[in-house]
Design a protein around this motif. Structure first.
Motif, short mmCIF file in Angstrom:
data_model
loop_
_atom_site.label_atom_id
_atom_site.label_comp_id
_atom_site.label_asym_id
_atom_site.label_seq_id
_atom_site.Cartn_x
_atom_site.Cartn_y
_atom_site.Cartn_z
N ALA A 96 -9.23 10.90 8.23
CA ALA A 96 -10.40 10.45 8.98
C ALA A 96 -10.02 9.24 9.80
CB ALA A 96 -11.53 10.07 8.01
N ALA A 97 -10.58 9.17 11.01
CA ALA A 97 -10.36 7.98 11.83
C ALA A 97 -11.23 6.86 11.28
CB ALA A 97 -10.71 8.29 13.28
N VAL A 98 -10.70 5.67 11.23
CA VAL A 98 -11.49 4.51 10.81
C VAL A 98 -11.39 3.42 11.87
CG1 VAL A 98 -11.45 4.93 8.32
CG2 VAL A 98 -9.55 3.74 9.37
N ASP A 99 -11.51 3.86 13.13
CA ASP A 99 -11.39 2.90 14.23
C ASP A 99 -12.49 1.86 14.15
OD1 ASP A 99 -9.14 3.94 15.50
OD2 ASP A 99 -10.33 5.58 16.31
N ASN A 100 -12.14 0.65 14.61
CA ASN A 100 -13.08 -0.47 14.70
C ASN A 100 -13.52 -1.04 13.35
OD1 ASN A 100 -12.97 -0.43 17.44
ND2 ASN A 100 -14.87 0.71 17.72
N LEU A 101 -13.03 -0.48 12.27
CA LEU A 101 -13.32 -1.13 10.98
C LEU A 101 -12.38 -2.32 10.82
CD1 LEU A 101 -13.92 1.68 8.33
CD2 LEU A 101 -15.56 0.17 9.42
N GLY B 179 -3.17 1.51 18.55
CA GLY B 179 -4.28 0.70 18.07
C GLY B 179 -5.32 1.47 17.28
N SER B 180 -5.17 2.80 17.18
CA SER B 180 -6.19 3.53 16.44
C SER B 180 -5.91 3.42 14.94
CB SER B 180 -6.25 4.99 16.88
OG SER B 180 -5.01 5.61 16.66
N GLN B 181 -6.95 3.59 14.16
CA GLN B 181 -6.86 3.41 12.71
C GLN B 181 -7.27 4.70 12.01
OE1 GLN B 181 -7.91 -1.30 12.42
NE2 GLN B 181 -9.56 0.11 12.00
N MET B 182 -6.67 4.95 10.86
CA MET B 182 -6.93 6.22 10.19
C MET B 182 -6.67 6.11 8.70
SD MET B 182 -5.25 9.81 11.31
CE MET B 182 -6.32 9.95 12.72
N ILE B 183 -7.37 6.94 7.94
CA ILE B 183 -7.00 7.12 6.53
C ILE B 183 -6.39 8.51 6.41
CG2 ILE B 183 -9.39 7.81 5.91
CD1 ILE B 183 -8.73 6.72 3.07
N ILE B 184 -5.25 8.58 5.79
CA ILE B 184 -4.48 9.81 5.78
C ILE B 184 -3.52 9.79 4.59
CG2 ILE B 184 -2.62 8.91 7.24
CD1 ILE B 184 -2.63 11.57 8.74
N ILE C 24 -12.44 -2.36 5.42
CA ILE C 24 -11.58 -1.34 4.84
C ILE C 24 -11.29 -1.68 3.38
CG2 ILE C 24 -9.19 -0.51 4.84
CD1 ILE C 24 -9.38 -0.42 7.88
N ASN C 25 -11.04 -2.95 3.15
CA ASN C 25 -10.72 -3.37 1.79
C ASN C 25 -11.89 -3.14 0.83
OD1 ASN C 25 -8.55 -4.52 0.26
ND2 ASN C 25 -9.90 -6.26 -0.10
N ILE D 185 -2.78 -0.83 6.52
CA ILE D 185 -3.76 -1.93 6.50
C ILE D 185 -4.62 -1.82 5.25
CG2 ILE D 185 -3.93 -2.50 8.94
CD1 ILE D 185 -6.22 -0.53 9.19
N GLU E 12 -11.35 -9.38 14.74
CA GLU E 12 -10.81 -8.53 13.66
C GLU E 12 -11.12 -9.13 12.27
OE1 GLU E 12 -8.11 -5.77 11.68
OE2 GLU E 12 -9.55 -5.74 13.29
N PHE F 128 0.79 -1.22 0.00
CA PHE F 128 0.00 0.00 0.00
C PHE F 128 0.83 1.28 0.00
CE2 PHE F 128 -3.19 -3.01 1.86
CZ PHE F 128 -3.94 -3.06 0.71
N ILE G 219 -13.81 -0.58 0.72
CA ILE G 219 -13.89 0.80 0.22
C ILE G 219 -12.59 1.20 -0.47
CG2 ILE G 219 -15.69 1.91 1.55
CD1 ILE G 219 -13.60 2.55 3.66
N PHE H 142 -4.59 3.61 4.46
CA PHE H 142 -5.15 3.26 5.77
C PHE H 142 -4.01 2.78 6.66
CE2 PHE H 142 -8.68 2.62 2.85
CZ PHE H 142 -9.73 3.22 3.53
#
Lengths: 223, 204
Positions: B143-148, A201-206, B153-154, A223, B90, A43, B156, A173
Motif C-alpha cells: 500500500a502507498a503511504v504517501d504524505n504520512l 519521494g513516494s512512500q509505501m508499505i511492502i 507511521i510509527n 522509515i 515532515e 527495520f 501504526i 515502510f
C-alpha cells in the motif's frame, strides 16, 4: 582561550570513506547517511551490509571534537552545545551497532551460514571483522550451552535444525530516493506477482523481500 | 520504534531563534551555526534551540506554519480530502510538541495552536485507522503511504506490519501445494511433524 573549534573535514573524510569510489562527504552528509543506516538496520529483518567506514569516520570526528572540548572552560555555553552534539552522535552510533549485535545474537546460525557463503564466493561481506568474531564466539558458546543442558532431553540434530531465522517477508515502510520501476510484489507464492513502480519521494508499505536489494543499494530507505 | 527516537530524528530540523547573547560561529560537526548577535534572528537545529531556551539564552520564533490561520486551513483541507494531505513539515508533531512544551511563552495563541494540531492529528489518525481496516480486509500485499509523517507511521507500527505478516503467511500456506490449506492450521501441523519441540511457531 581558543573557543573556535575548527575541523578540517574534507581531509578526514576523504581518507576514510570507500577508497575505490572516492566519495566525498561533508560531515553533515555522513551523519545523514548514518541516520539512514540506523533506521534501515532497525527495520530490516535481516542483517544489512556493514557501514564500517561511516562509523569509523564519525567516531573520528567525535574523538577529534572531544579532544578539542578538553581545552574549553566547562562553564562555556559552547562546550555544553558541543557536548550535546557529541552525545547525540554517540547515541546514534551505539544504537546502530547494538541493533546489529542484537540481530547477530538472535539469528547467529543463519547469519554465519550466509557469511560463509559470501566468503567462499568472494563477494562483499556483511559483517565487520569484529562482528564476525563476535558471531563465531557466540555460536560456539551457544553450542556449548545447549550441549550441556539438553543432552538428556534433546538430540543435537533436533535443535540444530530449529534455529531462529529472520522473516524476510516481513512488512516494512519505505521511502524511495530514486525512481524505481517494476518491483515484484511478494505475494506469498513463488510465481511472479504484480509489478509496482516507485516515484522519487513516494512512500509505501511492502514485504521486505520485494525491496531488499533496493535497501542495500540505497535506492530506497526504510522509515 | 520508540517515540523518543522519532523525536531524536525530528530535532535535527532547523528553527529560528532570537538570541539574547553575543557569540561567534559555533563549529558543530554537522555544520556551522551562528554567529549570534543579541536580538538578531539566527537558524539553529531544534535540539540546540531547546537547550538555549532552557538556559534562557534565547527566544524561539515559531515556524511559519505554526500559525492559527494557516493551521485552520490545513485542518479544513485534511477534513475535506479523502487522502492524506501533505503536512507543512515532515516532523510537524514533534516540533509542535517540543516548542509548545518548552517555549509556549514565545508563541502567541499557543493554546489554540495546540488544539488545532491535535485536531489535525486526530483526523489523520482516524483516516489511518479506516485505511488499515480496508487494507487488511482486502488482504493487500502493499500500500502507498504517501504524505504520512514518520510519527504517524510509527503509530501504526507494529500492528499493521504484523497483521500483514500474518496475512502473508496465510496466503503462502494456501498457495503452496502439499501443505495444509489454511494458515490457521500451521501451528497444529508443525507441532505434529516435530512432536518433540512444540514451541516452534517461529517462521520456518
Amino acid at each position: 582561550m581558543n573557543i573556535d573549534i575548527d575541523i578540517n573535514f574534507s581531509d578526514n573524510l576523504e581518507a576514510s570513506v570507500d577508497e575505490d569510489d572516492e566519495i566525498q562527504l561533508t560531515p553533515a552528509e555522513a551523519i545523514a547517511l548514518m541516520e539512514e543506516a540506523w533506521i534501515n538496520e532497525k527495520f530490516a529483518p535481516e542483517i544489512l551490509p556493514h557501514k564500517l567506514e561511516l562509523v569509523e569516520c564519525l567516531l573520528g570526528q567525535i574523538s577529534y571534537m572531544e579532544d578539542n572540548l578538553r581545552s574549553l572552560n566547562s562553564t562555556d555555553f559552547k562546550k555544553i552545545i558541543h557536548q550535546l552534539e557529541v552525545d547525540r552522535l554517540r547515541f546514534l552510533i551505539s544504537s546502530y551497532l547494538r541493533t546489529r549485535l542484537e540481530k547477530i545474537e538472535t539469528y547467529v546460525m543463519p547469519i554465519l551460514d550466509e557469511e560463509n557463503e559470501r566468503i567462499q564466493q568472494g563477494v562483499e561481506l556483511y559483517l565487520t571483522k569484529q562482528e564476525l568474531k563476535f558471531a563465531k564466539d557466540f555460536a560456539e558458546d551457544l553450542q556449548h550451552h545447549f550441549d550441556n543442558i539438553t543432552t538428556t532431553r534433546l538430540p543435537r540434530e533436533e535443535w540444530n535444525q530449529e534455529c531462529v531465522k529472520p522473516n524476510i517477508h516481513s512488512f516494512v515502510f519505505l521511502k524511495s530516493k530514486e525512481e524505481v520501476e517494476g518491483i515484484v510484489i511478494d505475494d506469498g507464492n513463488d510465481e511472479d506477482g504484480d509489478l509496482v513502480d516507485l516515484n522519487r519521494g513516494s512512500q509505501m508499505i511492502i514485504s521486505y523481500k520485494s525491496v531488499a536489494n533496493l535497501v542495500k543499494n540505497g535506492d530506497v530507505h526504510l522509515i | 520504534m520508540d517515540p523518543d527516537e522519532v523525536e531524536f530524528l525530528g530535532e535535527k530540523q532547523y528553527v529560528t531563534i532570537i538570541p539574547t547573547f553575543n557569540s561567534g560561529v559555533i563549529h558543530l560537526i554537522s555544520g556551522d551555526v551562528g554567529p549570534f548577535r543579541a536580538s538578531l534572528p539566527v537558524r539553529t537545529p531544534l535540539w540546540m534551540a531547546i537547550n538555549l531556551k532552557q538556559q534562557q539564552k534565547c527566544k524561539i520564533q515559531q515556524p511559519d506554519w505554526m500559525d492559527v490561520e494557516r493551521l485552520e486551513s490545513i485542518r479544513e483541507d485534511e477534513k475535506l480530502s479523502r487522502t492524506f494531505t501533505k503536512m507543512p513539515n515532515e516532523h510537524y508533531m514533534v516540533i509542535a510538541k517540543l516548542l509548545l512544551g518548552c517555549a509556549s511563552d514565545d508563541i502567541p495563541r499557543a493554546d489554540e495552536i495546540r488544539t488545532i494540531i491535535k485536531d489535525i492529528w486526530d483526523i489523520r489518525m482516524s483516516k489511518i485507522r479506516s485505511s488499515v481496516d480496508a487494507l487488511v480486509k482486502n488482504a493487500g500485499s502493499y500500500a502507498a503511504v504517501d504524505n504520512l509523517t514518520v510519527m504517524e507511521i510509527n503509530s501504526i507500527r507494529p500492528i499493521l506490519p504484523h497483521a500483514l505478516d500474518q496475512l502473508h503467511r496465510i496466503k503462502a500456506s494456501r498457495k503452496r501445494p502439499g501443505t495444509q490449506s489454511l494458515g490457521t492450521t500451521t501451528f497444529v501441523s508443525s507441532s505434529n511433524n516435530r512432536s518433540s519441540f512444540p514451541s516452534t511457531s517461529f517462521i520456518s
